[in-house]
Design a protein around this motif. Structure first.
Motif, PDB file in Angstrom:
ATOM      1  N   GLU A 161       0.812  -1.227   0.000  1.00  0.00           N
ATOM      2  CA  GLU A 161       0.000   0.000   0.000  1.00  0.00           C
ATOM      3  C   GLU A 161       0.845   1.277   0.000  1.00  0.00           C
ATOM      4  O   GLU A 161       0.298   2.373   0.133  1.00  0.00           O
ATOM      5  CB  GLU A 161      -0.928  -0.007   1.215  1.00  0.00           C
ATOM      6  N   LEU A 162       2.147   1.141  -0.171  1.00  0.00           N
ATOM      7  CA  LEU A 162       3.030   2.316  -0.114  1.00  0.00           C
ATOM      8  C   LEU A 162       2.621   3.423  -1.073  1.00  0.00           C
ATOM      9  O   LEU A 162       2.641   4.597  -0.710  1.00  0.00           O
ATOM     10  CB  LEU A 162       4.481   1.913  -0.382  1.00  0.00           C
ATOM     11  N   ASP A 163       2.282   3.080  -2.302  1.00  0.00           N
ATOM     12  CA  ASP A 163       1.910   4.123  -3.265  1.00  0.00           C
ATOM     13  C   ASP A 163       0.696   4.902  -2.774  1.00  0.00           C
ATOM     14  O   ASP A 163       0.679   6.139  -2.829  1.00  0.00           O
ATOM     15  CB  ASP A 163       1.635   3.532  -4.646  1.00  0.00           C
ATOM     16  N   ALA A 164      -0.315   4.221  -2.282  1.00  0.00           N
ATOM     17  CA  ALA A 164      -1.528   4.890  -1.794  1.00  0.00           C
ATOM     18  C   ALA A 164      -1.220   5.736  -0.557  1.00  0.00           C
ATOM     19  O   ALA A 164      -1.710   6.867  -0.429  1.00  0.00           O
ATOM     20  CB  ALA A 164      -2.612   3.863  -1.483  1.00  0.00           C
ATOM     21  N   ILE A 165      -0.389   5.210   0.342  1.00  0.00           N
ATOM     22  CA  ILE A 165      -0.001   5.957   1.548  1.00  0.00           C
ATOM     23  C   ILE A 165       0.759   7.216   1.151  1.00  0.00           C
ATOM     24  O   ILE A 165       0.479   8.320   1.635  1.00  0.00           O
ATOM     25  CB  ILE A 165       0.844   5.072   2.481  1.00  0.00           C
ATOM     26  N   ASN A 166       1.717   7.069   0.256  1.00  0.00           N
ATOM     27  CA  ASN A 166       2.529   8.218  -0.152  1.00  0.00           C
ATOM     28  C   ASN A 166       1.717   9.248  -0.938  1.00  0.00           C
ATOM     29  O   ASN A 166       2.006  10.447  -0.870  1.00  0.00           O
ATOM     30  CB  ASN A 166       3.766   7.760  -0.914  1.00  0.00           C
ATOM     31  N   ARG A 167       0.682   8.820  -1.648  1.00  0.00           N
ATOM     32  CA  ARG A 167      -0.199   9.787  -2.323  1.00  0.00           C
ATOM     33  C   ARG A 167      -0.938  10.646  -1.290  1.00  0.00           C
ATOM     34  O   ARG A 167      -1.079  11.857  -1.464  1.00  0.00           O
ATOM     35  CB  ARG A 167      -1.202   9.070  -3.225  1.00  0.00           C
ATOM     36  N   VAL A 168      -1.405  10.020  -0.210  1.00  0.00           N
ATOM     37  CA  VAL A 168      -2.072  10.772   0.864  1.00  0.00           C
ATOM     38  C   VAL A 168      -1.084  11.750   1.500  1.00  0.00           C
ATOM     39  O   VAL A 168      -1.407  12.919   1.711  1.00  0.00           O
ATOM     40  CB  VAL A 168      -2.672   9.818   1.923  1.00  0.00           C
ATOM     41  N   ILE A 169       0.123  11.277   1.787  1.00  0.00           N
ATOM     42  CA  ILE A 169       1.140  12.139   2.405  1.00  0.00           C
ATOM     43  C   ILE A 169       1.455  13.314   1.493  1.00  0.00           C
ATOM     44  O   ILE A 169       1.494  14.464   1.933  1.00  0.00           O
ATOM     45  CB  ILE A 169       2.418  11.329   2.734  1.00  0.00           C
ATOM     46  N   GLU A 170       1.679  13.048   0.215  1.00  0.00           N
ATOM     47  CA  GLU A 170       1.999  14.121  -0.723  1.00  0.00           C
ATOM     48  C   GLU A 170       0.868  15.149  -0.799  1.00  0.00           C
ATOM     49  O   GLU A 170       1.116  16.357  -0.746  1.00  0.00           O
ATOM     50  CB  GLU A 170       2.279  13.557  -2.111  1.00  0.00           C
TER      51      GLU A 170
END
Length: 161
Positions: free
Chosen positions: A15-24
């Motif tokens: 889920e890293l991509d989805a997590i990093n999209r939220v962070i960004e």
């Protein structure tokens, strides 16, 4: 207010991509110059190695990740004298979902983890614009004992066991 259909659960590496999209998305809404946000953003993103050192949880609404939080045991020198603490690395909520209680749910998950690990409190090194949120969660600012070593914008919440 309790957001509808929000589930807080451990995150998976996939889920890293989805997590990093939220962070960004969250970081890009901070009240900072655009250049500062762009230059600092890589330091906020998580990678697979972070799953070895941090506990990472997500807030899921239906099948979408709308928030994330991460924490680890704090360095004893960071916590108030004699206290043990969980260091909350950050709480990030998708800007379209902010002010719905998701950040509060993620904060509560960190508190529960700190209590479950027998920690004396929760510590966070906050972004200036998040001060109001952390105050609202019952945290108070720690004066840096050593300004050369301690982050100036630290907040602490003691936890009753």
């Amino acid at each position: 207010m309790h957001p509808p259909h929000i589930h807080i659960r451990p995150a998976g590496v996939a889920e890293l991509d989805a997590i990093n999209r939220v962070i960004e998305a969250a970081v890009m809404r901070w009240d900072l110059p655009e250049r500062v946000k762009r230059l600092s953003l890589p330091s906020y993103r998580y990678d697979a190695m972070d799953f070895k050192a941090l506990q990472i949880v997500v807030a899921q609404q239906d099948d979408q990740i709308v928030g994330a939080a991460a924490w680890e045991d704090a360095d004893p020198d960071e916590a108030p004298a004699g206290a043990t603490a969980l260091l909350l690395h950050g709480i990030y909520v998708d800007p379209d979902c902010q002010r719905q209680g998701i950040g509060r749910l993620l904060f509560r998950a960190a508190e529960e983890a700190a209590r479950a690990h027998g920690m004396g409190g929760l510590l966070v090194k906050a972004q200036e614009s998040a001060n109001g949120f952390f105050h609202a969660q019952g945290m108070h600012r720690l004066e840096p004992a050593d300004p050369a070593r301690h982050y100036a914008n630290r907040f602490w919440k003691p936890l009753g066991q």
